[in-house]
Write a protein that holds these residues in place. Structure first.
Motif, PDB file in Angstrom:
ATOM      1  N   ILE A 121       0.939  -1.323   0.078  1.00 35.22           N
ATOM      2  CA  ILE A 121      -0.108   0.043   0.053  1.00 35.22           C
ATOM      3  C   ILE A 121       0.770   1.087  -0.200  1.00 35.22           C
ATOM      4  CG2 ILE A 121      -1.980   1.441   1.186  1.00 35.22           C
ATOM      5  CD1 ILE A 121      -2.650  -1.335   2.315  1.00 35.22           C
ATOM      6  N   GLN A 122       0.784   2.289  -1.176  1.00 33.13           N
ATOM      7  CA  GLN A 122       1.558   3.212  -1.069  1.00 33.13           C
ATOM      8  C   GLN A 122       0.960   4.266  -0.033  1.00 33.13           C
ATOM      9  OE1 GLN A 122       4.116   3.712  -3.205  1.00 33.13           O
ATOM     10  NE2 GLN A 122       3.567   1.024  -3.522  1.00 33.13           N
ATOM     11  N   SER A 123       2.136   5.132   0.045  1.00 28.24           N
ATOM     12  CA  SER A 123       1.763   6.360   1.004  1.00 28.24           C
ATOM     13  C   SER A 123       1.014   7.355   0.476  1.00 28.24           C
ATOM     14  CB  SER A 123       2.866   6.794   1.581  1.00 28.24           C
ATOM     15  OG  SER A 123       2.890   8.141   2.295  1.00 28.24           O
ATOM     16  N   ASN A 124      -0.014   7.893   1.010  1.00 29.65           N
ATOM     17  CA  ASN A 124      -0.804   9.105   0.434  1.00 29.65           C
ATOM     18  C   ASN A 124      -0.241  10.305   0.839  1.00 29.65           C
ATOM     19  OD1 ASN A 124      -2.715   7.124  -0.830  1.00 29.65           O
ATOM     20  ND2 ASN A 124      -3.572   6.680   1.077  1.00 29.65           N
ATOM     21  N   ARG A 125       0.829  10.620   1.092  1.00 29.08           N
ATOM     22  CA  ARG A 125       1.213  11.859   1.565  1.00 29.08           C
ATOM     23  C   ARG A 125       0.989  12.775   0.451  1.00 29.08           C
ATOM     24  NH1 ARG A 125       3.278  15.114   4.855  1.00 29.08           N
ATOM     25  NH2 ARG A 125       5.423  16.295   4.584  1.00 29.08           N
ATOM     26  N   GLU A 126       1.467  12.465  -0.621  1.00 26.65           N
ATOM     27  CA  GLU A 126       1.303  13.656  -1.779  1.00 26.65           C
ATOM     28  C   GLU A 126      -0.431  13.950  -2.094  1.00 26.65           C
ATOM     29  OE1 GLU A 126       2.876  12.035  -5.322  1.00 26.65           O
ATOM     30  OE2 GLU A 126       4.862  11.913  -4.594  1.00 26.65           O
ATOM     31  N   GLN A 127      -1.099  13.152  -1.771  1.00 26.24           N
ATOM     32  CA  GLN A 127      -2.526  13.431  -1.799  1.00 26.24           C
ATOM     33  C   GLN A 127      -3.054  14.269  -0.564  1.00 26.24           C
ATOM     34  OE1 GLN A 127      -4.389   9.578  -2.185  1.00 26.24           O
ATOM     35  NE2 GLN A 127      -4.643   9.689  -4.339  1.00 26.24           N
ATOM     36  N   SER A 128      -2.444  13.552   0.559  1.00 23.36           N
ATOM     37  CA  SER A 128      -2.860  14.488   1.771  1.00 23.36           C
ATOM     38  C   SER A 128      -2.345  16.003   1.719  1.00 23.36           C
ATOM     39  CB  SER A 128      -2.293  13.842   3.000  1.00 23.36           C
ATOM     40  OG  SER A 128      -2.400  14.204   4.150  1.00 23.36           O
ATOM     41  N   VAL A 129      -1.120  16.231   1.431  1.00 23.96           N
ATOM     42  CA  VAL A 129      -0.624  17.560   1.074  1.00 23.96           C
ATOM     43  C   VAL A 129      -1.318  18.398   0.005  1.00 23.96           C
ATOM     44  CG1 VAL A 129       1.590  18.596   0.249  1.00 23.96           C
ATOM     45  CG2 VAL A 129       1.854  16.884   1.847  1.00 23.96           C
ATOM     46  N   ALA A 130      -1.956  17.822  -1.100  1.00 21.18           N
ATOM     47  CA  ALA A 130      -2.475  18.337  -1.833  1.00 21.18           C
ATOM     48  C   ALA A 130      -3.902  18.762  -1.478  1.00 21.18           C
ATOM     49  CB  ALA A 130      -2.696  17.658  -3.158  1.00 21.18           C
ATOM     50  N   MET A 131      -4.406  17.779  -0.446  1.00 20.00           N
ATOM     51  CA  MET A 131      -5.578  18.285   0.072  1.00 20.00           C
ATOM     52  C   MET A 131      -5.849  19.258   1.020  1.00 20.00           C
ATOM     53  SD  MET A 131      -7.514  17.670   2.996  1.00 20.00           S
ATOM     54  CE  MET A 131      -6.361  16.589   3.864  1.00 20.00           C
ATOM     55  N   VAL A 132      -4.674  19.367   1.903  1.00 23.93           N
ATOM     56  CA  VAL A 132      -4.591  20.389   2.575  1.00 23.93           C
ATOM     57  C   VAL A 132      -4.210  21.734   1.980  1.00 23.93           C
ATOM     58  CG1 VAL A 132      -2.906  21.244   4.522  1.00 23.93           C
ATOM     59  CG2 VAL A 132      -3.715  18.967   4.586  1.00 23.93           C
ATOM     60  N   GLU A 133      -3.608  21.648   1.047  1.00 21.29           N
ATOM     61  CA  GLU A 133      -3.211  23.052   0.216  1.00 21.29           C
ATOM     62  C   GLU A 133      -4.459  23.470  -0.390  1.00 21.29           C
ATOM     63  OE1 GLU A 133       0.083  21.995  -2.518  1.00 21.29           O
ATOM     64  OE2 GLU A 133       1.569  22.061  -0.943  1.00 21.29           O
ATOM     65  N   TYR A 134      -5.186  22.552  -0.967  1.00 24.37           N
ATOM     66  CA  TYR A 134      -6.386  23.294  -1.469  1.00 24.37           C
ATOM     67  C   TYR A 134      -7.349  23.645  -0.333  1.00 24.37           C
ATOM     68  CZ  TYR A 134     -11.132  22.992  -3.341  1.00 24.37           C
ATOM     69  OH  TYR A 134     -12.420  23.141  -3.567  1.00 24.37           O
ATOM     70  N   CYS A 135      -7.330  23.117   0.778  1.00 26.76           N
ATOM     71  CA  CYS A 135      -8.378  23.649   1.721  1.00 26.76           C
ATOM     72  C   CYS A 135      -8.004  24.711   2.504  1.00 26.76           C
ATOM     73  CB  CYS A 135      -8.439  22.366   2.942  1.00 26.76           C
ATOM     74  SG  CYS A 135      -9.321  21.068   2.616  1.00 26.76           S
ATOM     75  N   ARG A 136      -6.434  25.062   2.253  1.00 23.68           N
ATOM     76  CA  ARG A 136      -5.985  26.516   2.542  1.00 23.68           C
ATOM     77  C   ARG A 136      -6.287  27.238   1.599  1.00 23.68           C
ATOM     78  NH1 ARG A 136      -0.738  23.965   5.239  1.00 23.68           N
ATOM     79  NH2 ARG A 136      -1.388  23.794   7.509  1.00 23.68           N
ATOM     80  N   ASP A 137      -5.931  26.919   0.317  1.00 25.43           N
ATOM     81  CA  ASP A 137      -6.626  28.113  -0.600  1.00 25.43           C
ATOM     82  C   ASP A 137      -7.747  28.561  -0.631  1.00 25.43           C
ATOM     83  OD1 ASP A 137      -3.733  27.688  -1.472  1.00 25.43           O
ATOM     84  OD2 ASP A 137      -4.042  26.395  -3.035  1.00 25.43           O
ATOM     85  N   VAL A 138      -8.738  27.761  -0.403  1.00 28.19           N
ATOM     86  CA  VAL A 138     -10.249  28.279  -0.390  1.00 28.19           C
ATOM     87  C   VAL A 138     -10.404  28.719   0.724  1.00 28.19           C
ATOM     88  CG1 VAL A 138     -10.839  26.554  -2.370  1.00 28.19           C
ATOM     89  CG2 VAL A 138     -11.293  25.902   0.235  1.00 28.19           C
ATOM     90  N   GLY A 139      -9.643  28.733   1.955  1.00 33.84           N
ATOM     91  CA  GLY A 139      -9.840  29.556   3.060  1.00 33.84           C
ATOM     92  C   GLY A 139     -10.783  28.566   3.895  1.00 33.84           C
ATOM     93  N   ALA A 140     -10.767  27.284   3.852  1.00 33.62           N
ATOM     94  CA  ALA A 140     -11.405  26.414   4.577  1.00 33.62           C
ATOM     95  C   ALA A 140     -10.681  26.008   6.144  1.00 33.62           C
ATOM     96  CB  ALA A 140     -11.995  24.949   3.982  1.00 33.62           C
ATOM     97  N   ILE A 141      -9.658  26.088   5.901  1.00 33.38           N
ATOM     98  CA  ILE A 141      -8.724  25.690   7.079  1.00 33.38           C
ATOM     99  C   ILE A 141      -7.533  26.854   7.010  1.00 33.38           C
ATOM    100  CG2 ILE A 141      -9.332  23.322   7.389  1.00 33.38           C
ATOM    101  CD1 ILE A 141      -6.364  22.788   6.064  1.00 33.38           C
ATOM    102  N   GLU A 142      -6.960  27.111   8.237  1.00 32.97           N
ATOM    103  CA  GLU A 142      -6.077  28.042   8.274  1.00 32.97           C
ATOM    104  C   GLU A 142      -4.505  27.314   7.944  1.00 32.97           C
ATOM    105  OE1 GLU A 142      -5.973  29.930  12.080  1.00 32.97           O
ATOM    106  OE2 GLU A 142      -7.826  30.802  11.891  1.00 32.97           O
TER     107      GLU A 142
END
Length: 142
Positions: A121-142
């Protein structure tokens, strides 16, 4: 001061007051952090996998995949102005959906047979980082 300059000054003061009273543009959505770091969902996964540690680890990785997809969907809802919930996921995960993401035959396999599958099972680090960046970009999280 003339009547026009008095009105202009008053209008400028009113605009300035409105700007200062407006809420600052910042993340208002929330946080995924949990106050209590003890994740009771580990107990749920343990109850699904029994004493099979490899199956437990596979469930935990699958839970990470589910978390990423769920968080991304909540941030998309936030960005689109739809209802969303950005808060601790402990106790709110859909374990039936998570379990359904694991191949059914894994639930009858031994720890030794599952271990290589867990390692694959591959690590999902890249997907997780992309999700966090997206959420920050839209202002949903700090």
């Amino acid at each position: 001061m003339t009547m026009n300059s008095t009105l202009t000054a008053a209008a400028a003061a009113a605009v300035a007051a409105l700007i200062l009273a407006a809420p600052m543009a910042h993340a208002t959505g929330g946080s995924w952090q949990c106050e209590n770091q003890m994740d009771m969902d580990h107990e749920v996964a343990r109850s699904i996998s029994g004493s099979n540690n490899a199956l437990y680890q596979i469930l935990m990785k699958t839970r990470e995949n589910w978390d990423i997809a769920y968080k991304r969907a909540q941030c998309e809802a936030y960005a689109e102005g739809r209802p969303y919930e950005i808060s601790c996921l402990n106790g709110r995960r859909d374990w039936d959906a998570i379990k359904a993401m694991v191949p059914e035959e894994y639930f009858g396999m031994s720890n030794d047979a599952l271990y290589p599958r867990f390692l694959a099972i591959q690590s999902n680090r890249e997907q997780s980082v992309a999700m966090v960046e997206y959420c920050r970009d839209v202002g949903a999280i700090e």
